[in-house]
Design a protein around this motif. Structure first.
Motif, PDB file in Angstrom:
ATOM      1  N   ASP A  22       5.184   0.063   9.856  1.00  0.00           N
ATOM      2  CA  ASP A  22       4.659   0.328   8.521  1.00  0.00           C
ATOM      3  C   ASP A  22       5.692  -0.079   7.472  1.00  0.00           C
ATOM      4  O   ASP A  22       5.373  -0.735   6.470  1.00  0.00           O
ATOM      5  N   CYS A  26       5.263  -2.989   4.618  1.00  0.00           N
ATOM      6  CA  CYS A  26       5.472  -2.677   3.196  1.00  0.00           C
ATOM      7  C   CYS A  26       6.535  -3.585   2.595  1.00  0.00           C
ATOM      8  O   CYS A  26       6.377  -4.092   1.475  1.00  0.00           O
ATOM      9  N   CYS A  61       8.302   2.326  -0.734  1.00  0.00           N
ATOM     10  CA  CYS A  61       7.683   2.893   0.476  1.00  0.00           C
ATOM     11  C   CYS A  61       8.414   2.409   1.723  1.00  0.00           C
ATOM     12  O   CYS A  61       8.640   3.190   2.660  1.00  0.00           O
ATOM     13  N   VAL A  82       4.346  11.020   4.457  1.00  0.00           N
ATOM     14  CA  VAL A  82       3.989   9.613   4.673  1.00  0.00           C
ATOM     15  C   VAL A  82       2.481   9.480   4.830  1.00  0.00           C
ATOM     16  O   VAL A  82       1.849   8.590   4.247  1.00  0.00           O
ATOM     17  N   ASN A  85       0.775   9.960   1.448  1.00  0.00           N
ATOM     18  CA  ASN A  85       0.989   8.766   0.627  1.00  0.00           C
ATOM     19  C   ASN A  85       0.094   7.627   1.088  1.00  0.00           C
ATOM     20  O   ASN A  85      -0.531   6.946   0.274  1.00  0.00           O
ATOM     21  N   ASN A  86       0.038   7.412   2.396  1.00  0.00           N
ATOM     22  CA  ASN A  86      -0.783   6.325   2.935  1.00  0.00           C
ATOM     23  C   ASN A  86      -2.273   6.564   2.680  1.00  0.00           C
ATOM     24  O   ASN A  86      -3.016   5.623   2.398  1.00  0.00           O
ATOM     25  N   THR A  90      -4.510   4.020   0.622  1.00  0.00           N
ATOM     26  CA  THR A  90      -5.738   3.464   1.186  1.00  0.00           C
ATOM     27  C   THR A  90      -6.881   3.564   0.180  1.00  0.00           C
ATOM     28  O   THR A  90      -7.609   2.590  -0.046  1.00  0.00           O
ATOM     29  N   VAL A 119      -3.506   0.010   5.992  1.00  0.00           N
ATOM     30  CA  VAL A 119      -2.865   1.277   5.637  1.00  0.00           C
ATOM     31  C   VAL A 119      -3.638   2.448   6.257  1.00  0.00           C
ATOM     32  O   VAL A 119      -3.040   3.428   6.699  1.00  0.00           O
ATOM     33  N   PHE A 122      -2.456   2.704   9.814  1.00  0.00           N
ATOM     34  CA  PHE A 122      -1.152   3.370   9.864  1.00  0.00           C
ATOM     35  C   PHE A 122      -1.308   4.873   9.611  1.00  0.00           C
ATOM     36  O   PHE A 122      -0.642   5.691  10.245  1.00  0.00           O
ATOM     37  N   THR A 123      -2.173   5.238   8.694  1.00  0.00           N
ATOM     38  CA  THR A 123      -2.389   6.647   8.373  1.00  0.00           C
ATOM     39  C   THR A 123      -2.863   7.416   9.602  1.00  0.00           C
ATOM     40  O   THR A 123      -2.349   8.497   9.916  1.00  0.00           O
ATOM     41  N   GLU A 126      -0.018   7.560  12.263  1.00  0.00           N
ATOM     42  CA  GLU A 126       1.065   8.453  11.869  1.00  0.00           C
ATOM     43  C   GLU A 126       0.614   9.908  11.853  1.00  0.00           C
ATOM     44  O   GLU A 126       1.393  10.801  12.207  1.00  0.00           O
TER      45      GLU A 126
END
Length: 133
Positions: A22, A26, A61, A82, A85-86, A90, A119, A122-123, A126
């Motif tokens: 990620d 970024c 980020c 994180v 934020n993601n 998104t 994203v 990744f969200t 994570e």
């Protein structure tokens, strides 16, 4: 007890890998938006007023993600930060193309919506990792 320790270690290793990936994404996109905005503007239609701040945000980020991933012991609260934020990023990437605030090209729509999908992935990864630490 050994199985639990191994599972936690494996989960942390996977989560660190996702966080680092990620961060790399970024950093790459952030550099492209800041240093290369003149190159991507005709392709995306973002303009420097949008591309440069977006790039600076993404570079920030990338630094934050690298710090979280590199911390000796992953801190669940940081990983949740994180994830939040993601999730917000998104939503922003998915909504911005349809607000009329930016005169995007077709490439701009593709990049922002593709970025939203990346994203979001990744969200999810994570968030799953945070649940295991």
């Amino acid at each position: 007890m050994t199985t639990t320790a191994l599972t936690a270690t494996a989960a942390e290793t996977r989560l660190r890998s996702v966080l680092r990936l990620d961060a790399a994404a970024c950093a790459a996109f952030g550099l492209l938006m800041t240093a290369g905005f003149a190159l991507v503007d005709p392709l995306l239609g973002l303009g420097p007023a949008w591309a440069v701040p977006l790039g600076v945000y993404l570079l920030g980020c990338a630094v934050a993600l690298a710090l979280v991933a590199g911390y000796p012991n992953l801190v669940r609260g940081q990983v949740i930060g994180v994830v939040v934020n993601n999730a917000l990023a998104t939503i922003a990437f998915a909504v911005l193309p349809f607000t009329g605030l930016v005169d995007l090209t077709i490439g701009g729509y593709i990049v922002l919506l593709g970025g939203a999908a990346l994203v979001a992935l990744f969200t999810v990864l994570e968030a799953a990792g945070a649940a295991r630490i």
